[in-house]
Design an enzyme around this catalytic site. Structure first.
Site, PDB file in Angstrom:
ATOM      1  N   ARG A   1       0.851  -1.184   0.000  1.00 38.30           N
ATOM      2  CA  ARG A   1       0.000   0.000   0.000  1.00 38.30           C
ATOM      3  C   ARG A   1       0.891   1.240   0.000  1.00 38.30           C
ATOM      4  NH1 ARG A   1      -3.362  -2.772  -1.580  1.00 38.30           N
ATOM      5  NH2 ARG A   1      -5.424  -3.268  -0.730  1.00 38.30           N
TER       6      ARG A   1
ATOM      7  N   GLU B   1      -3.681   7.429  -4.670  1.00 36.77           N
ATOM      8  CA  GLU B   1      -4.108   6.859  -5.951  1.00 36.77           C
ATOM      9  C   GLU B   1      -5.458   7.433  -6.367  1.00 36.77           C
ATOM     10  OE1 GLU B   1      -4.050   2.602  -5.463  1.00 36.77           O
ATOM     11  OE2 GLU B   1      -1.983   2.642  -4.821  1.00 36.77           O
TER      12      GLU B   1
ATOM     13  N   HIS C   1      -1.442   0.307  -9.784  1.00 35.10           N
ATOM     14  CA  HIS C   1      -2.088  -0.652  -8.860  1.00 35.10           C
ATOM     15  C   HIS C   1      -2.658  -1.826  -9.661  1.00 35.10           C
ATOM     16  CE1 HIS C   1      -4.026  -0.984  -4.618  1.00 35.10           C
ATOM     17  NE2 HIS C   1      -3.866  -2.183  -5.152  1.00 35.10           N
TER      18      HIS C   1
END
Lengths: 318, 318
Positions: free
Chosen positions: A237, A266, A284
């Protein structure tokens, strides 16, 4: 019939387990429901399936008067206020099996790409200046014979270790709890302190869960401990890393390279990172193949059916 | 004292084996000697060390009246007219050990990058349009669970297989000669015909040597046999592939992606390839790390010393 609200338009191939027995609502106009839409609908639903980028907070749970289960579409569950769910008696599940191999695969892809400069070559060869073809020019960092430090040696970390060992790497790791000797022996992995890992690893991969305790666990101080030849990989993360400090370390060659699939905000990526040649960036996408997304959907639906019918094992996180 | 002419300015760290006992000439003004310079100097030398991109032809060997040994700086020796060397009684050696792991490593890096779209993501995220972050958008091809077809299952092919097996791939291979059962079992590898490999593999890696017989062994006909989902990797030699046919197949999505480290007319890359999003390009860099280049230099010098003094094993190709 239990009502299931899925916040993202997942493909029907992955939702067959629910057919006939559950009343499923999916977005149709857009690919996702907004928070406002979910707030409006949630009072009628027993099950919520948030996508890993959909934040499931107190406001939603307070409106969700019938909610019994949050079946997360993701292995990380930092998008859910799990403590609050626990207080309200709502069960939270995640999908560790279907995400394990794709994530380790992508982490290793980034590791090889960052070390051996795959992203750099591919970009530069398409520009007018190109890349030198000389024997020593613009060379990469070897992977074979190097030490990989894995921060968070759970399922994904171990799958990454399996690939790394076969690629000639030695493994050191740091974890909240030391692993069983048998598992350590399987990967010839040595347990070290966090600081020893940072100071001695050639490649460092972050594979721990995001929690308030792991927020910015890689910041300027930790980056300064790394070797100037270190390559840092993050598929966990973004918020575990101080992104500004990382961009600075890369820019000043305090470390050699990085491979990043996750970011603090993000889908926003720090503009400084976009300018750097010694970083490989991905959106991602560690589990982003159609097959893997369908496998993830299947595991997610099995958590629902397992929860209500006991016919599948359920990966509970609370 | 034997005189050794090295056509490329290799780092002195890799040439220590020759110190004191051999009279070594290296380029000083530029990083390499031109063919004209080599033609002028070669009559005085017993040993020539061509870089893998320096073509050692009849003209050079006819001028090389004292030449006893060509110690190639490379594992592939298509840059040398070996038949003519044999006729003239000149021994040719190559360096298979130091190139084995780096090349397999780079081939696997390209395989993962092409399949999981590492190059594409890294490039596109740096452009104004960016990449979608959606669950199914612009996803890659899984590697885990897929079949890798290896064309040329020698040292490099086997090192690639070791990595692939640990990454969850099944192995099929085609070779001039079928391998021993023990080696097949080590990688759980199945021997298949060339055509079966092309038709059934999900990933195809070229790891055979270039010879007149393998020229354009991958052309339109072979590309048409591949699955539309196939990913093709070449870290061997560019001329084994009809580059125009490959670019066409990629452009028309006859195959899904490619990862290329070698090209027909290096350092020139076909302009069509530079425009394609489904190819990952590298500048013949499979062994291009400083450590690996030094290891290659050491193996190359050991071939020289072994040839004259018998103190090292020599990898002869004729």
């Amino acid at each position: 019939m239990k009502k299931v609200l899925i916040t993202y338009r997942l493909k029907p191939e992955g939702l067959k387990t629910l057919e006939g027995e559950y009343d499923v609502t999916l977005p149709t106009e857009r690919s996702y429901f907004t928070k406002e839409e979910v707030l409006e609908m949630i009072p009628d639903y027993e099950v919520l399936v948030p996508n890993f980028s959909f934040y499931t907070d107190r406001e939603i749970m307070d409106r969700a008067v019938k909610l019994e289960l949050i079946s997360n579409f993701g292995v990380g569950f930092n998008n859910i206020d799990v403590d609050y769910a626990t207080k309200k008696g709502i069960v939270v599940t995640n999908i560790p099996n279907s995400t394990r191999e794709p994530t380790a695969e992508f982490a290793f892809a980034l590791l090889l790409a960052a070390g051996r400069r795959i992203g750099y070559y591919d970009r530069k060869l398409r520009t007018p200046e190109g890349v030198s073809w000389g024997v020593y020019a613009e060379g990469g960092m070897p992977v074979y014979g190097k030490t990989l430090g894995i921060i968070g040696m759970g399922r994904i970390g171990q799958s990454l270790a399996r690939r790394a060992v076969a690629s000639g790497m030695g493994i050191i790791y740091h974890n909240r709890n030391r692993l069983d000797k048998a598992i350590e022996q399987q990967y010839n992995a040595r347990y070290v302190t966090f600081e020893e890992l940072l100071r001695t690893a050639d490649y460092i991969s972050l594979n721990a869960p995001y929690t308030p305790q792991t927020h910015h666990m890689i910041a300027a101080e930790q980056l300064n401990m790394m070797k100037p030849s270190a390559v840092f990989i993050n598929t966990a993360r973004g918020s575990m890393v101080d992104e500004k400090a990382l961009a600075k370390a890369l820019k000043e060659s305090k470390i050699w390279a990085a491979g990043l699939d996750v970011f603090e905000n993000e889908p926003h990526i720090l503009p400084e990172l976009l300018e750097l040649d010694n970083v490989v960036l991905a959106p991602h996408a560690a589990t982003r193949t159609i097959e893997d997304r369908i496998n993830m959907s299947i595991e997610m639906t099995q958590n629902i059916v397992g929860f209500y019918e006991g016919t599948y094992s359920v990966s509970r996180v609370n």
